[in-house]
Motif scaffolding. Structure first.
Motif, PDB file in Angstrom:
ATOM      1  N   ASN A 125      23.836  14.069 -86.063  1.00 22.69           N
ATOM      2  CA  ASN A 125      22.608  13.447 -85.590  1.00 22.69           C
ATOM      3  C   ASN A 125      21.412  14.203 -86.150  1.00 22.69           C
ATOM      4  O   ASN A 125      21.237  15.390 -85.889  1.00 22.69           O
ATOM      5  N   HIS A 168      18.353  14.052 -85.425  1.00 22.81           N
ATOM      6  CA  HIS A 168      17.380  14.481 -84.432  1.00 22.81           C
ATOM      7  C   HIS A 168      17.836  15.732 -83.690  1.00 22.81           C
ATOM      8  O   HIS A 168      17.014  16.454 -83.131  1.00 22.81           O
ATOM      9  N   ALA A 169      19.139  15.986 -83.704  1.00 25.45           N
ATOM     10  CA  ALA A 169      19.657  17.213 -83.105  1.00 25.45           C
ATOM     11  C   ALA A 169      19.961  18.270 -84.150  1.00 25.45           C
ATOM     12  O   ALA A 169      20.049  19.460 -83.838  1.00 25.45           O
ATOM     13  N   THR A 202      22.766  18.562 -85.699  1.00 22.29           N
ATOM     14  CA  THR A 202      24.138  19.020 -85.538  1.00 22.29           C
ATOM     15  C   THR A 202      25.053  17.834 -85.265  1.00 22.29           C
ATOM     16  O   THR A 202      24.589  16.704 -85.060  1.00 22.29           O
ATOM     17  N   LEU A 218      27.449  15.848 -82.823  1.00 21.45           N
ATOM     18  CA  LEU A 218      27.555  15.732 -81.370  1.00 21.45           C
ATOM     19  C   LEU A 218      28.113  14.373 -80.975  1.00 21.45           C
ATOM     20  O   LEU A 218      28.327  13.500 -81.803  1.00 21.45           O
ATOM     21  N   LEU A 266      16.127  14.672 -78.433  1.00 24.86           N
ATOM     22  CA  LEU A 266      17.017  15.662 -77.838  1.00 24.86           C
ATOM     23  C   LEU A 266      16.302  17.008 -77.830  1.00 24.86           C
ATOM     24  O   LEU A 266      15.783  17.442 -78.859  1.00 24.86           O
ATOM     25  N   GLY A 305      17.422  20.107 -77.636  1.00 20.75           N
ATOM     26  CA  GLY A 305      18.047  21.082 -78.527  1.00 20.75           C
ATOM     27  C   GLY A 305      17.509  22.484 -78.360  1.00 20.75           C
ATOM     28  O   GLY A 305      17.545  23.071 -77.278  1.00 20.75           O
ATOM     29  N   CYS A 347      11.458  15.933 -78.451  1.00 24.45           N
ATOM     30  CA  CYS A 347      11.933  15.191 -77.285  1.00 24.45           C
ATOM     31  C   CYS A 347      10.768  14.897 -76.346  1.00 24.45           C
ATOM     32  O   CYS A 347       9.838  15.707 -76.226  1.00 24.45           O
TER      33      CYS A 347
END
Length: 416
Positions: free
Chosen positions: A285, A287-288, A290, A292, A338, A340, A368
């Motif tokens: 992802n 936006h993260a 990483t 997930l 997110l 994070g 976020c």
């Protein structure tokens, strides 16, 4: 690359239905077979812990599409038949009724299942979980005769069910293992607000407690015991301690482990012609930053649309901004992005007035937005995240200024 034979989709909830509908809309002309373990049309799940449980929503209201839709879209339904095994070499799926479905392409959209509690699972008939419509129907029936309900779990399901049950006039005790509510999902400001909200509505919320056992009389739990020696009386216990990906079909074929189905940005697995979408998938992802697994209706729908495009040869990377929401009493919690590794939070609005948002920044970049009854902030935050723009943290807290102002072309990009 296309494969001869029908498109078989295992899982008839949001992701599975969306793949079928979007593939047909995108021009897929072959057979589409939608397999669902439950013997009913695909239905909405969020109302189960809210409107359905409280009696405001009936069973006919939760259907995602009428039966006529499937006929018109030429989507064949195989309901009440669980997919039990996958033959990779023969490209077929075995069903619980003994039949086998050959496929050209396969999409696994099996979602997730309620996580069982080791100290509670199977102990008595008045211990319930909530994942399906059948679960919700049984729980609603049991609630009619209950006076005292213990809810185990301080996550979304636990909080939503607690608010619905309290609205029915029942005495509710909520037992949360963490030091605050929703510890992995929301910031301290939101968690604190929700704690005060539930207590103000008469819910007895106990934090930092772990259920270790129960006292059973006949076939019913009468007391729930926690690790600090205390006990809580009950007529009914609802367990909401999270969900695990339902990956049995692909795991049995050696295609994944218990944590989820790895897919690329198009929803493809490592095996040609086999895709996955929704709660059961592990994906990178952006936006993260990483890999997930996301559990949300919007994620299931967005990823399913990407898979549908891939099935007709229109590869489009999955890049949707994560979105979540929860309704508790008359309060709406909404989140985009997110948090994070966020290193700074900026508050907009007034928590004491029940209307505020919290912006999360990482090295000056917005990552976020979490809002309580602030839909405009969340909507603007979603567009900011999608375009990679950020309001300067020093200005973001001015809640007299619309966040959408920072979407203008001249708005500054992320800065410290």
């Amino acid at each position: 690359m296309r494969y001869g034979g029908p498109l078989v989709i295992v899982g008839a909830s949001y992701a599975g239905l969306q793949v079928a509908a979007s593939a047909r809309e995108a021009g897929y002309e072959g057979r589409i077979i939608l397999v669902g373990a439950e013997d009913r049309l695909p239905y909405q799940r969020p109302p189960l812990s809210k409107g359905f449980l409280s009696g405001k929503v009936c069973e006919t209201d939760v259907a995602l599409r009428p039966e006529s839709f499937f006929d018109a879209a030429r989507i064949e339904l195989e309901l009440g038949a669980k997919a039990t095994a996958l033959d990779l070499a023969g490209r077929s799926v075995s069903l619980s009724d003994g039949r086998h479905l050959a496929f050209g392409s396969l999409v696994v959209a099996t979602g997730s299942r309620a996580r069982r509690h080791p100290a509670l699972d199977g102990r008595a008939g008045n211990i319930r979980y909530l994942r399906s419509l059948d679960d919700a129907k049984v729980l609603r029936e049991r609630l009619a005769a209950a006076r005292e309900v213990v809810v185990v779990g301080g996550g979304f399901i636990g909080l939503e069910v607690a608010s619905s049950i309290r609205g029915l006039g029942k005495e509710v005790t909520l037992l949360a293992a963490g030091s605050r509510l929703l510890p992995r999902a929301v910031c301290g400001e939101i968690a604190g607000f929700l704690l005060r909200l539930h207590r103000a509505h008469g819910v007895r919320v106990e934090l930092d407690v772990v259920v270790v056992g129960v006292e059973v009389a006949g076939e019913h739990v009468r007391q729930v015991h926690v690790n600090n020696g205390r006990s809580f009386p009950c007529d009914l216990v609802l367990v909401g301690v999270g969900a695990d990906p339902d990956v049995a079909l692909l795991a049995s074929a050696g295609m994944c482990g218990p944590d989820g189905v790895p897919v690329d940005q198009f929803g493809r697995t490592d095996h040609p012609g086999i895709f996955a979408a929704g709660d059961c998938t592990l994906h990178f992802n952006r936006h993260a930053g990483t890999i997930l697994r996301l559990e949300s209706v919007q994620h299931a729908i967005d990823q399913a649309k990407v898979v549908a495009d891939a099935l007709v040869g229109r590869d489009r990377s999955y890049d949707a901004v994560p979105r979540f929401w929860s309704d508790q009493y008359d309060t709406k919690l909404q989140m985009v992005g997110l948090p994070g590794d966020a290193d700074r939070r900026v508050l907009r609005g007034a928590p004491e007035e029940g209307r505020f948002s919290v912006l999360h920044f990482s090295q000056g970049r917005l990552v976020c937005v979490q809002g309580i009854n602030r839909p405009a902030d969340v909507a603007a935050g979603r567009r900011l995240l999608a375009t990679g723009r950020s309001p300067p943290p020093a200005l973001a807290g001015d809640w007299s200024r619309d966040l959408a102002d920072f979407l203008a072309n001249e708005a500054p990009r992320a800065s410290a």
